[in-house]
Write a protein that holds these residues in place. Structure first.
Motif, PDB file in Angstrom:
ATOM      1  N   PRO A 181      17.889  22.401   4.870  1.00 47.25           N
ATOM      2  CA  PRO A 181      17.305  20.959   5.306  1.00 47.25           C
ATOM      3  C   PRO A 181      15.542  21.766   6.162  1.00 47.25           C
ATOM      4  O   PRO A 181      14.698  21.302   6.075  1.00 47.25           O
ATOM      5  CB  PRO A 181      18.304  20.105   5.608  1.00 47.25           C
ATOM      6  CG  PRO A 181      19.294  20.440   5.412  1.00 47.25           C
ATOM      7  CD  PRO A 181      19.404  21.298   5.373  1.00 47.25           C
ATOM      8  N   ILE A 224      22.918  17.224   0.057  1.00 48.57           N
ATOM      9  CA  ILE A 224      23.991  17.691   0.997  1.00 48.57           C
ATOM     10  C   ILE A 224      24.953  16.493   0.315  1.00 48.57           C
ATOM     11  O   ILE A 224      26.337  17.068  -0.446  1.00 48.57           O
ATOM     12  CB  ILE A 224      23.555  17.188   2.641  1.00 48.57           C
ATOM     13  CG1 ILE A 224      23.134  17.723   3.111  1.00 48.57           C
ATOM     14  CG2 ILE A 224      25.146  16.562   2.952  1.00 48.57           C
ATOM     15  CD1 ILE A 224      22.647  17.259   4.115  1.00 48.57           C
ATOM     16  N   VAL A 249      26.293  19.621  -2.771  1.00 48.92           N
ATOM     17  CA  VAL A 249      26.867  20.542  -1.962  1.00 48.92           C
ATOM     18  C   VAL A 249      28.453  19.640  -2.016  1.00 48.92           C
ATOM     19  O   VAL A 249      29.232  20.235  -2.208  1.00 48.92           O
ATOM     20  CB  VAL A 249      26.604  21.240  -1.133  1.00 48.92           C
ATOM     21  CG1 VAL A 249      27.507  21.768  -0.388  1.00 48.92           C
ATOM     22  CG2 VAL A 249      25.009  21.312  -1.226  1.00 48.92           C
ATOM     23  N   MET A 250      28.377  18.951  -0.941  1.00 49.96           N
ATOM     24  CA  MET A 250      30.050  18.115  -0.884  1.00 49.96           C
ATOM     25  C   MET A 250      30.354  17.288  -2.415  1.00 49.96           C
ATOM     26  O   MET A 250      31.315  17.996  -2.642  1.00 49.96           O
ATOM     27  CB  MET A 250      29.743  16.696  -0.088  1.00 49.96           C
ATOM     28  CG  MET A 250      29.129  16.762   1.090  1.00 49.96           C
ATOM     29  SD  MET A 250      30.246  18.144   2.381  1.00 49.96           S
ATOM     30  CE  MET A 250      30.899  17.175   2.720  1.00 49.96           C
ATOM     31  N   SER A 263      17.208  16.380   1.222  1.00 49.98           N
ATOM     32  CA  SER A 263      18.170  17.149   2.079  1.00 49.98           C
ATOM     33  C   SER A 263      19.177  16.176   2.383  1.00 49.98           C
ATOM     34  O   SER A 263      20.498  16.527   1.702  1.00 49.98           O
ATOM     35  CB  SER A 263      17.686  17.254   3.317  1.00 49.98           C
ATOM     36  OG  SER A 263      16.531  17.798   3.546  1.00 49.98           O
ATOM     37  N   GLY A 284      24.182  20.943  -5.750  1.00 52.79           N
ATOM     38  CA  GLY A 284      22.989  20.796  -4.725  1.00 52.79           C
ATOM     39  C   GLY A 284      21.813  20.660  -5.536  1.00 52.79           C
ATOM     40  O   GLY A 284      21.011  19.559  -4.692  1.00 52.79           O
ATOM     41  N   ILE A 318      23.320  27.037   1.818  1.00 55.32           N
ATOM     42  CA  ILE A 318      23.177  25.810   2.323  1.00 55.32           C
ATOM     43  C   ILE A 318      22.865  24.789   3.936  1.00 55.32           C
ATOM     44  O   ILE A 318      22.758  23.928   4.295  1.00 55.32           O
ATOM     45  CB  ILE A 318      25.108  25.796   2.293  1.00 55.32           C
ATOM     46  CG1 ILE A 318      25.030  25.849   0.643  1.00 55.32           C
ATOM     47  CG2 ILE A 318      25.557  23.782   2.450  1.00 55.32           C
ATOM     48  CD1 ILE A 318      26.960  25.500   0.466  1.00 55.32           C
ATOM     49  N   VAL A 319      23.631  25.960   4.862  1.00 56.49           N
ATOM     50  CA  VAL A 319      23.618  25.361   6.739  1.00 56.49           C
ATOM     51  C   VAL A 319      21.604  24.873   6.421  1.00 56.49           C
ATOM     52  O   VAL A 319      21.750  24.035   6.732  1.00 56.49           O
ATOM     53  CB  VAL A 319      23.992  25.724   7.350  1.00 56.49           C
ATOM     54  CG1 VAL A 319      23.479  25.140   8.857  1.00 56.49           C
ATOM     55  CG2 VAL A 319      25.379  25.763   7.007  1.00 56.49           C
TER      56      VAL A 319
END
Length: 278
Positions: free
Chosen positions: A117, A151, A154-155, A147, A199, A113-114
């Motif tokens: 991008p 994000i 994911v949020m 990206s 995501g 996840i991190v």
């Protein structure tokens, strides 16, 4: 002598690489992308207290952000129906390697996840030199928007889908004598699957944009096959989420909205293409 278009001329002027050279170039981009994921995974692994105490088990506590917002909304509406002040959640590990395995799994999922991008940027750096100038202009900002959508997805998965799913499944009982004591393997797998699936599924607008630019999709096609698209969304949600109807419905609802939004994107893109041709 016929003069080639500028975008084709640009590609011809660049030195041509052999197949093995392309594979070597791709290998280094993949290595750098995987190195970034590995680095983020290691950082997440050594940050066990924060990853599990705050992130993984956060949606199981009533003081989680989502539940706090629901309580505030409940106060505004003068109704206690939306306020969740307790969650009957209990987790245990039934396998000797269960906790260690889930520690690695959760760290790897967080690393993806991190680092997503950057990893996508590396892959895009390999793809973009093979595009014509006009195609590069069309795809300008692809890394940013992909990206951003990832994000947002994911949020949404973490702050909306996950806590509501945890509350529903932990409270659901077929009989009072049956206790809900979830295995940590099942819980962590469910959380990571929901978040990563959201995501990826939120990339629908970008997929529609590029398919429309390529002439493979039109807004009329999307409108005519709207019902088929909704069915496909539910099927896709069923394949990428845990096998419970509640999670699948929660994911399908925003995807239907994304489908409508994607129609608008396709319509605008199609109009721009038609205007350029005229």
């Amino acid at each position: 002598m016929q003069q080639l278009p500028q975008d084709q001329l640009q590609n011809i002027e660049e030195p041509e690489m052999s197949f093995l050279d392309h594979l070597e170039e791709l290998r280094w981009h993949v290595i750098r992308a995987f190195a970034a994921i590995t680095l983020c995974t290691v950082v997440a692994f050594v940050s066990k207290d924060f990853v599990f105490g705050t992130l993984i088990f956060g949606p199981t506590t009533p003081d989680f952000w989502t539940f706090q917002m629901l309580c505030q909304l409940s106060d505004i509406l003068h109704s206690e129906a939306l306020c969740i002040d307790s969650i009957p959640f209990n987790a245990q590990s039934r396998l000797m390697t269960g906790q260690f395995t889930m520690h690695i799994t959760a760290s790897f999922a967080l690393g993806i996840i991190v680092a997503f991008p950057y990893a996508f940027w590396e892959i895009w750096r390999f793809i973009s030199p093979g595009l014509y100038i006009k195609e590069r202009k069309v795809a300008r900002g692809a890394v940013f928007y992909v990206s951003l959508l990832f994000i947002i997805g994911v949020m949404f998965g973490y702050y909306i889908i996950t806590p509501l799913t945890v509350n529903f499944l932990s409270s659901y009982q077929v009989h009072a004598s049956v206790l809900n004591e979830f295995d940590i393997v099942s819980y962590v797998s469910t959380i990571t699957t929901l978040v990563l699936a959201c995501g990826l599924l939120f990339q629908l607008p970008m997929v529609v944009y590029f398919l429309t630019k390529a002439g493979l999709l039109t807004p009329d096609i999307m409108k005519n096959y709207r019902k088929h698209g909704i069915v496909a969304i539910f099927l896709l949600g069923a394949m990428l989420t845990p096998p419970d109807p509640f999670s699948q419905i929660l994911i399908a609802i925003p995807l239907i909205g994304l489908y409508q939004f994607s129609i608008a994107i396709s319509n605008r893109t199609y109009k721009n293409i038609s205007r350029d041709l005229n």
